[in-house]
Scaffold this active site. Structure first.
Site, PDB file in Angstrom:
ATOM      1  N   LYS A   1      -7.818   0.712  -2.413  1.00  0.00           N
ATOM      2  CA  LYS A   1      -7.360   0.421  -1.191  1.00  0.00           C
ATOM      3  C   LYS A   1      -7.117   1.875  -0.109  1.00  0.00           C
ATOM      4  O   LYS A   1      -7.468   1.614   1.028  1.00  0.00           O
ATOM      5  CB  LYS A   1      -5.665  -0.194  -1.215  1.00  0.00           C
ATOM      6  CG  LYS A   1      -5.186  -0.493   0.131  1.00  0.00           C
ATOM      7  CD  LYS A   1      -5.824  -1.532   0.899  1.00  0.00           C
ATOM      8  CE  LYS A   1      -5.444  -1.670   2.365  1.00  0.00           C
ATOM      9  NZ  LYS A   1      -4.096  -2.537   2.290  1.00  0.00           N
TER      10      LYS A   1
ATOM     11  N   THR B   1       0.753  -1.265   0.114  1.00  0.00           N
ATOM     12  CA  THR B   1      -0.081   0.266  -0.028  1.00  0.00           C
ATOM     13  C   THR B   1       0.856   1.226  -0.104  1.00  0.00           C
ATOM     14  O   THR B   1       1.415   1.641   1.129  1.00  0.00           O
ATOM     15  CB  THR B   1      -0.971   0.157   1.344  1.00  0.00           C
ATOM     16  OG1 THR B   1      -1.769  -1.166   1.215  1.00  0.00           O
ATOM     17  CG2 THR B   1      -1.797   1.121   1.163  1.00  0.00           C
TER      18      THR B   1
ATOM     19  N   LYS C   1      -0.118   5.672   8.295  1.00  0.00           N
ATOM     20  CA  LYS C   1       0.521   5.770   7.170  1.00  0.00           C
ATOM     21  C   LYS C   1      -0.550   5.796   5.955  1.00  0.00           C
ATOM     22  O   LYS C   1      -0.448   6.665   5.117  1.00  0.00           O
ATOM     23  CB  LYS C   1       1.484   4.388   6.812  1.00  0.00           C
ATOM     24  CG  LYS C   1       2.021   4.486   5.184  1.00  0.00           C
ATOM     25  CD  LYS C   1       2.786   3.146   5.134  1.00  0.00           C
ATOM     26  CE  LYS C   1       1.848   1.742   5.061  1.00  0.00           C
ATOM     27  NZ  LYS C   1       1.003   1.951   3.731  1.00  0.00           N
TER      28      LYS C   1
END
Length: 312
Positions: free
Chosen positions: A175, A92, A250
């Site tokens: 995502k 990701t 993050k």
């Protein structure tokens, strides 16, 4: 992921692995004794030995992903011949870095050779879904892409929902959108549970009520932030395992950056990122599942007997 993939593919297949942590490789080889697993000394070696498919599992920062591919000595694209190979990245990271890596993969093969292919394919479901083989794969490919049936067959060894998102970097777009939503919902659920309990409600009674009301959501019913409400969830096991709060920080940051780049207005993003950032720096929360944000809020934690951590 790798364990399930190795067990699902034909035993006669060769399975080449590399990790910067030798202990990870040793544990995997021990668990997969008799399954044709060979450890390599670098990413380049994996690409050299693989006949057609190279899957790279999650690596947090985009800069590290780029290095894994582009390092001139040990990177994947330093392989002698990348022609016709398929590279899949499950990290990701920011979409721009993924697109740049994809272009580097494409240009790594000679002009008249069958070009190498690159697909972003981030996953969702956490460690519990990985161990059960029920991950969701968000694939940066069109449904009619000629490579998608092969990718779906491979990913089905590790997941139950294989989604073609439309094209390069769109797996990451999905995502980041999903994790932004998931993070906001987990934070809101934590706040609601804390509020209701301080007003006198029993946490299980409140959770059951929410589950059949307009506030119903997956976090509340499956991994409720309050220990004991969902006995099998990581939140009832000391918040050990699951999706680390640093990773939620993050991903929230990546989603906010992506929104800024495309002009998407986010009303809740700043507050959400601030909460996860502070919780990630809190020693009581760091390295624990992201739903530990409930603890950071000062939520009451009922006494729960914590069994040995099974990383679920």
């Amino acid at each position: 992921m790798a364990v399930r993939l190795r067990r699902k593919i034909p035993q006669s297949s060769q399975f080449y692995i590399y990790d910067i942590d030798d202990k990870v490789i040793d544990r995997f080889k021990e668990e997969m004794t008799g399954f044709g697993v060979k450890a390599m000394k670098s990413s380049k070696d994996v690409a050299d030995r693989s006949s057609n498919l190279v899957i790279y599992r999650e690596i947090p920062p985009g800069s590290h992903v780029k290095a894994v591919y582009s390092d001139s000595e040990v990177g994947l694209l330093a392989a002698q011949n990348t022609s016709s190979k398929i590279f899949v990245d499950c990290s990701t990271i920011d979409p721009a870095t993924s697109l740049a890596v994809g272009e580097a993969v494409k240009s790594s093969t000679p002009q008249n050779a069958l070009p190498a292919k690159f697909f972003d394919a981030p996953v969702s479901g956490g460690t519990a879904a990985a161990s059960k083989g029920s991950l969701t794969f968000m694939v940066g490919a069109a449904l009619m892409d000629p490579y998608f049936p092969l990718l779906k067959e491979i990913f089905s060894c590790m997941g139950t929902s294989i989604q073609a998102m439309g094209g390069p970097s769109l797996g990451l777009a999905a995502k980041l959108s999903n994790n932004y939503l998931s993070g906001i919902i987990a934070l809101a659920t934590s706040e609601a549970m804390n509020l209701g309990m301080r007003l006198g409600l029993d946490p299980k009674v409140l959770s059951d009520c929410i589950a059949t009301s307009s506030g119903a959501n997956w976090v509340n019913s499956t991994v409720n932030p309050v220990p004991g409400v969902c006995p099998e969830a990581v939140t009832s096991k000391g918040y050990h395992g699951g999706f680390k709060i640093q990773l939620m920080k993050k991903d929230m940051s990546l989603a906010i950056d992506a929104a800024r780049q495309v002009g998407a207005k986010l009303v809740l993003g700043g507050a959400g990122l601030a909460a996860y950032s502070e919780a990630a720096d809190d020693l009581k929360c760091r390295d624990k599942d992201s739903r530990v944000v409930y603890r950071w809020l000062g939520g009451k934690e009922p006494n729960v007997v914590v069994e040995a951590d099974d990383d679920s």
